[in-house]
Enzyme design. Structure first.
Site, PDB file in Angstrom:
ATOM      1  N   ARG A  99     -19.060 -14.114  21.207  1.00  0.00           N
ATOM      2  CA  ARG A  99     -17.793 -13.809  20.517  1.00  0.00           C
ATOM      3  C   ARG A  99     -16.650 -14.600  21.138  1.00  0.00           C
ATOM      4  NH1 ARG A  99     -18.140  -9.302  17.130  1.00  0.00           N
ATOM      5  NH2 ARG A  99     -19.936  -7.989  17.545  1.00  0.00           N
ATOM      6  N   ASN A 141      -3.360  -7.215  11.548  1.00  0.00           N
ATOM      7  CA  ASN A 141      -4.575  -6.910  10.785  1.00  0.00           C
ATOM      8  C   ASN A 141      -4.220  -5.917   9.690  1.00  0.00           C
ATOM      9  OD1 ASN A 141      -7.443  -6.722  10.220  1.00  0.00           O
ATOM     10  ND2 ASN A 141      -7.403  -4.712  11.216  1.00  0.00           N
ATOM     11  N   HIS A 143      -5.975  -2.815   7.382  1.00  0.00           N
ATOM     12  CA  HIS A 143      -7.138  -1.916   7.413  1.00  0.00           C
ATOM     13  C   HIS A 143      -6.994  -0.894   6.278  1.00  0.00           C
ATOM     14  CE1 HIS A 143     -10.527   0.166   9.173  1.00  0.00           C
ATOM     15  NE2 HIS A 143      -9.866   1.298   9.014  1.00  0.00           N
TER      16      HIS A 143
HETATM   17  C1  GAR Z   1      -9.411  -5.176   2.751  1.00  0.00           C
HETATM   18  O1  GAR Z   1      -9.481  -3.981   2.039  1.00  0.00           O
HETATM   19  C2  GAR Z   1      -9.097  -4.917   4.204  1.00  0.00           C
HETATM   20  O2  GAR Z   1      -8.302  -3.788   4.386  1.00  0.00           O
HETATM   21  C3  GAR Z   1     -10.472  -4.729   4.769  1.00  0.00           C
HETATM   22  O3  GAR Z   1     -11.267  -5.662   4.122  1.00  0.00           O
HETATM   23  C4  GAR Z   1     -10.783  -5.854   2.806  1.00  0.00           C
HETATM   24  C5  GAR Z   1     -10.705  -7.338   2.539  1.00  0.00           C
HETATM   25  O4  GAR Z   1     -10.385  -7.581   1.201  1.00  0.00           O
HETATM   26  N1  GAR Z   1     -10.467  -4.907   6.172  1.00  0.00           N
HETATM   27  C6  GAR Z   1     -11.165  -4.142   7.015  1.00  0.00           C
HETATM   28  O5  GAR Z   1     -11.891  -3.253   6.656  1.00  0.00           O
HETATM   29  C7  GAR Z   1     -10.990  -4.495   8.480  1.00  0.00           C
HETATM   30  N2  GAR Z   1     -11.323  -3.391   9.301  1.00  0.00           N
HETATM   31  P1  GAR Z   1      -9.970  -9.018   0.724  1.00  0.00           P
HETATM   32  O6  GAR Z   1     -11.000  -9.980   1.300  1.00  0.00           O
HETATM   33  O7  GAR Z   1     -10.038  -8.958  -0.762  1.00  0.00           O
HETATM   34  O8  GAR Z   1      -8.587  -9.312   1.243  1.00  0.00           O
END
Ligand code: GAR
Length: 241
Positions: A99, A141, A143
């Site tokens: 990572r 970020n 979420h």
């Molecule tokens: C979003 O809903 C974001 O909140 C989530 O991934 C999706 C990406 O959608 N992120 C997580 O769960 C991170 N912990 P997108 O690719 O259409 O923007």
């Protein structure tokens, strides 16, 4: 006795939501001389990446995206970047020994593109201190839950299974512990009796696209000690001269 009236089912963006805090200015207070330089990281669809690109194109967010970093060659985010004419760099996590090695390469790529703020928009990898230290207090970020509830993976399913009646999304600073940093902005939506993970996810995503651009502006403004409207005006198509 009051009966439980059915909440109307309708399209994801017609259901009441609550956003806090709300940026209400219709013009830029004093447009910042230089736009924010955002390095976006995405693993999947990239709809949040596109919402940010759209807010910039509409003149709402005073920013540029010099690079999109993606860890998945099949991600729709890469197609979106191409359509928007935004350079993308594929860094497949499977080709790195650790990572930390991946994060070193991400940090180097972002620095090469002059990135100021790192925007994790659906980045589905845990990040290490290597990347966090390269952009101290300049990583955000998004979420799909009202943190601190339901951190980690499958947040939408977690909320549904828990029986809570309200969920939403959170923009927060990135700290080492997953989904743990200080909160910048949140939006709340109701959970309806008939919701599935897909319908709730769709409702939350409408709010994600709504709050991510102003949340970036708010964080940047707080860091610079200026008014948030230096970087964001909700008025669509307001062009910065
Ligand atoms: C979003 O809903 C974001 O909140 C989530 O991934 C999706 C990406 O959608 N992120 C997580 O769960 C991170 N912990 P997108 O690719 O259409 O923007």
């Amino acid at each position: 006795m009051t009966s439980h009236s059915a909440v109307p089912t309708s399209s994801p963006d017609s259901i009441p939501s609550l956003v806090s805090p709300i940026l209400v200015a219709s013009t830029f207070a004093t447009p910042a001389a230089t736009p924010l330089r955002l390095g976006v990281m995405a693993s999947g669809s990239g709809s949040n990446f596109e919402a940010i690109a759209q807010a910039i194109a509409d003149g709402q967010l005073h920013a540029k995206i010099p690079v999109l970093i993606c860890n998945n060659r099949n991600a729709k985010a890469l197609e979106r970047a191409e359509r928007w004419g935004i350079p993308s760099v594929l860094l497949d996590h499977r080709t790195f020994a650790s990572r930390e090695d991946l994060d070193r390469q991400i940090a180097e790529t972002l620095k090469q593109h002059g990135v100021e703020w790192v925007i994790m928009a659906g980045w589905m990898r845990r990040v290490t201190q290597v990347l966090i230290d390269a952009f101290p207090d300049q990583m955000l970020n998004i979420h799909p839950s009202l943190l601190p509830s339901f951190p980690g993976i499958r947040a939408v399913e977690q909320a549904l299974q828990s029986g809570v009646k309200i969920s939403g999304c959170t923009v927060h600073y990135v700290h080492l512990e997953v989904d743990s940093g200080p909160i910048v902005m949140q939006a709340a939506v109701p959970i309806l009796a008939e919701d599935t993970p897909a319908t709730l996810q769709a409702r939350i995503q409408v709010q994600e696209h709504r709050i991510f651009p102003p949340a970036i502006a708010l964080a940047a403004a707080q860091k610079a000690g200026v008014d948030p409207t230096t970087f964001f005006s909700p008025l669509a198509n307001h062009k910065v001269s």
